[in-house]
Design an enzyme around this catalytic site. Structure first.
Site, PDB file in Angstrom:
ATOM      1  CE  LYS A   1       6.973  -9.279  -5.337  1.00 46.20           C
ATOM      2  NZ  LYS A   1       5.673  -9.204  -4.531  1.00 46.20           N
ATOM      3  CG  ASN A   2       7.084  -5.898  -3.287  1.00 46.91           C
ATOM      4  OD1 ASN A   2       6.235  -6.459  -4.119  1.00 46.91           O
ATOM      5  ND2 ASN A   2       7.652  -6.668  -2.169  1.00 46.91           N
TER       6      ASN A   2
ATOM      7  CB  CYS B   1       3.401 -15.361  -0.142  1.00 45.42           C
ATOM      8  SG  CYS B   1       4.353 -15.271  -1.653  1.00 45.42           S
TER       9      CYS B   1
ATOM     10  NE  ARG C   1       1.196 -11.027   3.136  1.00 45.03           N
ATOM     11  CZ  ARG C   1       1.559 -10.821   2.251  1.00 45.03           C
ATOM     12  NH1 ARG C   1       1.775 -11.665   1.257  1.00 45.03           N
ATOM     13  NH2 ARG C   1       2.143  -9.793   1.782  1.00 45.03           N
TER      14      ARG C   1
ATOM     15  CG  ASP D   1       9.705  -9.457   0.956  1.00 44.45           C
ATOM     16  OD1 ASP D   1       9.134 -10.319   1.705  1.00 44.45           O
ATOM     17  OD2 ASP D   1       9.485  -8.427   0.522  1.00 44.45           O
TER      18      ASP D   1
ATOM     19  NE  ARG E   1       2.483 -14.341  -6.684  1.00 39.56           N
ATOM     20  CZ  ARG E   1       2.598 -14.012  -5.463  1.00 39.56           C
ATOM     21  NH1 ARG E   1       2.744 -15.250  -4.405  1.00 39.56           N
ATOM     22  NH2 ARG E   1       2.710 -12.950  -4.679  1.00 39.56           N
TER      23      ARG E   1
HETATM   24  N1  EPU Z   1      -0.578  -6.094   9.090  1.00 42.77           N
HETATM   25  C1  EPU Z   1      -1.800  -6.034   9.948  1.00 42.77           C
HETATM   26  N2  EPU Z   1      -2.855  -5.374   9.356  1.00 42.77           N
HETATM   27  C2  EPU Z   1      -2.873  -4.955   8.261  1.00 42.77           C
HETATM   28  C3  EPU Z   1      -1.724  -4.895   7.179  1.00 42.77           C
HETATM   29  C4  EPU Z   1      -0.687  -5.441   7.666  1.00 42.77           C
HETATM   30  O1  EPU Z   1      -1.667  -6.790  11.105  1.00 42.77           O
HETATM   31  O2  EPU Z   1      -4.127  -4.187   8.006  1.00 42.77           O
HETATM   32  C5  EPU Z   1       0.719  -6.735   9.423  1.00 42.77           C
HETATM   33  C6  EPU Z   1       0.863  -7.915   8.840  1.00 42.77           C
HETATM   34  O3  EPU Z   1       0.122  -9.126   8.978  1.00 42.77           O
HETATM   35  C7  EPU Z   1       2.418  -8.057   8.935  1.00 42.77           C
HETATM   36  C8  EPU Z   1       2.665  -6.746   9.021  1.00 42.77           C
HETATM   37  O4  EPU Z   1       1.799  -6.016   9.429  1.00 42.77           O
HETATM   38  O5  EPU Z   1       2.567  -8.931   9.939  1.00 42.77           O
HETATM   39  C9  EPU Z   1       3.530  -5.964   7.887  1.00 42.77           C
HETATM   40  O6  EPU Z   1       2.829  -6.377   6.880  1.00 42.77           O
HETATM   41  P1  EPU Z   1       2.655  -5.410   5.627  1.00 42.77           P
HETATM   42  O7  EPU Z   1       1.346  -4.712   5.475  1.00 42.77           O
HETATM   43  O8  EPU Z   1       3.813  -4.258   5.651  1.00 42.77           O
HETATM   44  O9  EPU Z   1       3.100  -6.156   4.480  1.00 42.77           O
HETATM   45  P2  EPU Z   1       2.390  -6.209   2.792  1.00 42.77           P
HETATM   46  O10 EPU Z   1       2.172  -4.631   2.809  1.00 42.77           O
HETATM   47  O11 EPU Z   1       1.335  -7.044   2.789  1.00 42.77           O
HETATM   48  C10 EPU Z   1       4.530  -5.928   1.616  1.00 42.77           C
HETATM   49  C11 EPU Z   1       5.248  -6.628   0.369  1.00 42.77           C
HETATM   50  C12 EPU Z   1       5.734  -8.205   0.976  1.00 42.77           C
HETATM   51  C13 EPU Z   1       6.773  -7.655   2.142  1.00 42.77           C
HETATM   52  C14 EPU Z   1       5.943  -6.872   3.194  1.00 42.77           C
HETATM   53  C15 EPU Z   1       6.962  -6.658   4.345  1.00 42.77           C
HETATM   54  C16 EPU Z   1       3.945  -5.793  -1.365  1.00 42.77           C
HETATM   55  C17 EPU Z   1       3.375  -6.160  -2.630  1.00 42.77           C
HETATM   56  N3  EPU Z   1       4.266  -6.718  -0.548  1.00 42.77           N
HETATM   57  O12 EPU Z   1       3.438  -6.747   1.932  1.00 42.77           O
HETATM   58  O13 EPU Z   1       6.451  -8.591  -0.036  1.00 42.77           O
HETATM   59  O14 EPU Z   1       7.290  -8.982   2.531  1.00 42.77           O
HETATM   60  O15 EPU Z   1       5.503  -5.611   2.714  1.00 42.77           O
HETATM   61  O16 EPU Z   1       8.000  -6.055   3.811  1.00 42.77           O
HETATM   62  O17 EPU Z   1       4.652  -4.760  -1.402  1.00 42.77           O
HETATM   63  C18 EPU Z   1       7.394 -10.354  -1.353  1.00 42.77           C
HETATM   64  O18 EPU Z   1       7.653  -9.636  -2.404  1.00 42.77           O
HETATM   65  O19 EPU Z   1       7.728 -11.760  -1.339  1.00 42.77           O
HETATM   66  C19 EPU Z   1       6.231 -10.066  -0.325  1.00 42.77           C
HETATM   67  C20 EPU Z   1       5.915 -10.877   0.442  1.00 42.77           C
END
Ligand code: EPU
Length: 431
Positions: A34-35, A128, A133, A320, A412
């Site tokens: 998915k990701n 989620c 986030r 995850d 989802r």
């Molecule tokens: N963060 C910030 N500022 C930002 C972006 C992120 O502070 O602008 C922080 C977040 O709050 C968190 C950390 O950085 O503490 C890491 O977040 P990241 O940005 O890596 O997460 P994401 O890109 O929003 C993706 C996956 C998630 C997975 C995370 C971590 C997708 C669509 N989602 O989220 O997947 O948990 O990376 O590996 O790729 C899931 O599939 O269930 C899921 C939640």
């Protein structure tokens, strides 16, 4: 038409009921990630035609296709073969407000639109409820390029400058979609760029391999990307890409197999992407055999306690997989500790597992788990996507029947999860 039908079909379910599965003997095939699919959908805006193979059909990817359709792309979906063709010219630069609110991955259309149109209008993403986030790091990167960013209510409008202000950027914190958005955006700007402290999750590298096929040169060293973007007309217009296997779906089935497998064969995975997960399974006493890089056989095992797990960016243990391991540790003799280092609010499943008899104490970002002999069926609520999978595993192992509400979270992110479990002999039903 097909898209709406599939969204309605999957979106209508509210509850899943599952009974104790007993031992499981059989095999399961892993779907596309998915990701990976989500950034690749955003990347389809960069080309006239993109064919994605091994495309997982689940709510988040269907929402992504709907966003593309609203932006003028024609979508031809082949559900039987998990293939989708996305073609045509992009006609707008605004992402539908409601669709963006449905899933976190919608933020990737910011990068996709900037890469293709140089301008994007998007609402804050949903997804989620596992923590704050924010998207400040995405925006800091765009500011470093000299983008004009306007915020009005929930909407952000971003415009790329004709020439980038800076060509080097360091992420303060590792972010998966932040790194992906930066890569997508840079395809619009010619020349050399350096991105430091990038995310190296296999899904990010899947996007990198797509961009290399597109014509962008990307070198990787020490969490750094050196990117060279050629002139626009040198980029490919039409591409086919095969999505990597979903390592989180694979890990979820490995945990299920560790509790019930006799044995459970998990096929079509990439064992190299699961190193940290397999290591922690083995430390907990799980018996498994890596039959090939794409197949693991896992056996119901006598689980050891005294486990310690800390979530980290890849190649560390994935956040995850944290909820699913909480179920495993809840049934391992002795004490285990989980430290959640990525998201500050990702322990909501602990409360639900306690209703099933698990002994868990939460202190800040630490969970202290005291293994019990068995779990008991109960009425529980899926609080996020991976929590929902953890509760399904718990329900499969528990005595009696478990009723899980809010099950849309599962749909989802997992393709045909109920059907895959049913094919292994589990008794479960979606309502
Ligand atoms: N963060 C910030 N500022 C930002 C972006 C992120 O502070 O602008 C922080 C977040 O709050 C968190 C950390 O950085 O503490 C890491 O977040 P990241 O940005 O890596 O997460 P994401 O890109 O929003 C993706 C996956 C998630 C997975 C995370 C971590 C997708 C669509 N989602 O989220 O997947 O948990 O990376 O590996 O790729 C899931 O599939 O269930 C899921 C939640």
């Amino acid at each position: 038409m097909e898209l709406e039908r599939l969204i309605t079909q999957l979106g209508k379910f509210k509850v899943l009921k599952i009974s104790n599965c007993g031992e499981i003997k059989g095999e399961v095939s892993i779907s596309g990630a998915k990701n990976s699919a989500l950034p690749l959908l955003a990347a389809s805006l960069l080309v006239e035609e993109l064919t994605l193979e091994n495309f997982p059909i689940l709510l988040d990817t269907l929402y992504g296709l709907k966003i593309l359709q609203n932006l003028g792309k024609e979508i031809i979906l082949y559900p039987e073969t998990n293939r989708v063709v996305i073609r045509g010219t992009v006609k707008g630069n605004k992402v539908d407000y409601q669709l963006a609110g449905l899933f976190r991955g919608s933020i990737l259309f910011l990068g996709g639109l900037l890469g293709s149109m140089g301008k994007a209008q998007i609402a804050q993403p949903g997804g989620c409820p596992i923590g704050k986030r924010p998207i400040d790091l995405h925006l800091k990167f765009l500011q470093s390029l000299g983008c004009q960013i306007e915020q009005e209510g929930d909407f952000i409008t971003v415009k790329l400058p004709p020439k980038p202000k800076r060509r080097e950027f360091t992420f303060e914190k590792i972010t998966v979609t932040g790194t992906e958005n930066a890569l997508l955006t840079l395809t619009a700007l010619e020349g050399e760029f350096i991105l430091k402290n990038v995310a190296l999750e296999p899904e990010v590298l899947d996007l990198v391999s797509f961009l290399r096929k597109l014509g962008v040169k990307i070198e990787i060293f020490n969490r750094t990307f050196k990117i060279v973007v050629p002139r626009k007309k040198e980029l490919k217009h039409s591409l086919t890409h095969q999505i990597i296997p979903d390592r989180i779906e694979a890990g979820t089935f490995l945990v299920l197999g560790a509790l019930l497998g006799n044995p459970l064969k998990v096929k079509g995975l990439n064992v190299f992407h699961l190193k940290a997960v397999i290591e922690k399974l083995q430390k907990a006493g799980v018996r498994l055999k890596v039959k090939s890089p794409g197949e693991v056989e896992v056996y119901k095992s006598i689980l050891r306690g005294d486990n310690y797990l800390e979530t980290q960016p890849y190649p560390g243990f994935p956040t995850d997989m944290q909820a699913q391991f909480m179920v495993l540790y809840a049934l391992a003799k002795g004490r285990s500790v989980i430290v959640e280092k990525i998201f500050e609010n990702r322990f909501q499943h602990a409360h639900e597992l306690k209703k099933m008899g698990a002994k868990i104490r939460i202190e800040g970002n630490k969970a202290f788990i005291e293994g019990v002999e068995k779990l008991k069926g109960a009425s529980v609520k899926a609080t996020d996507l991976r929590a929902s999978a953890a509760l399904v595993i718990a329900g499969a192992v528990a005595e009696g029947e478990t009723t899980i509400s809010n099950i849309h979270h599962l749909l989802r992110g997992y393709e045909k999860f109920d059907q895959k479990l049913a094919s292994l002999g589990c008794r479960l039903k979606l309502f």
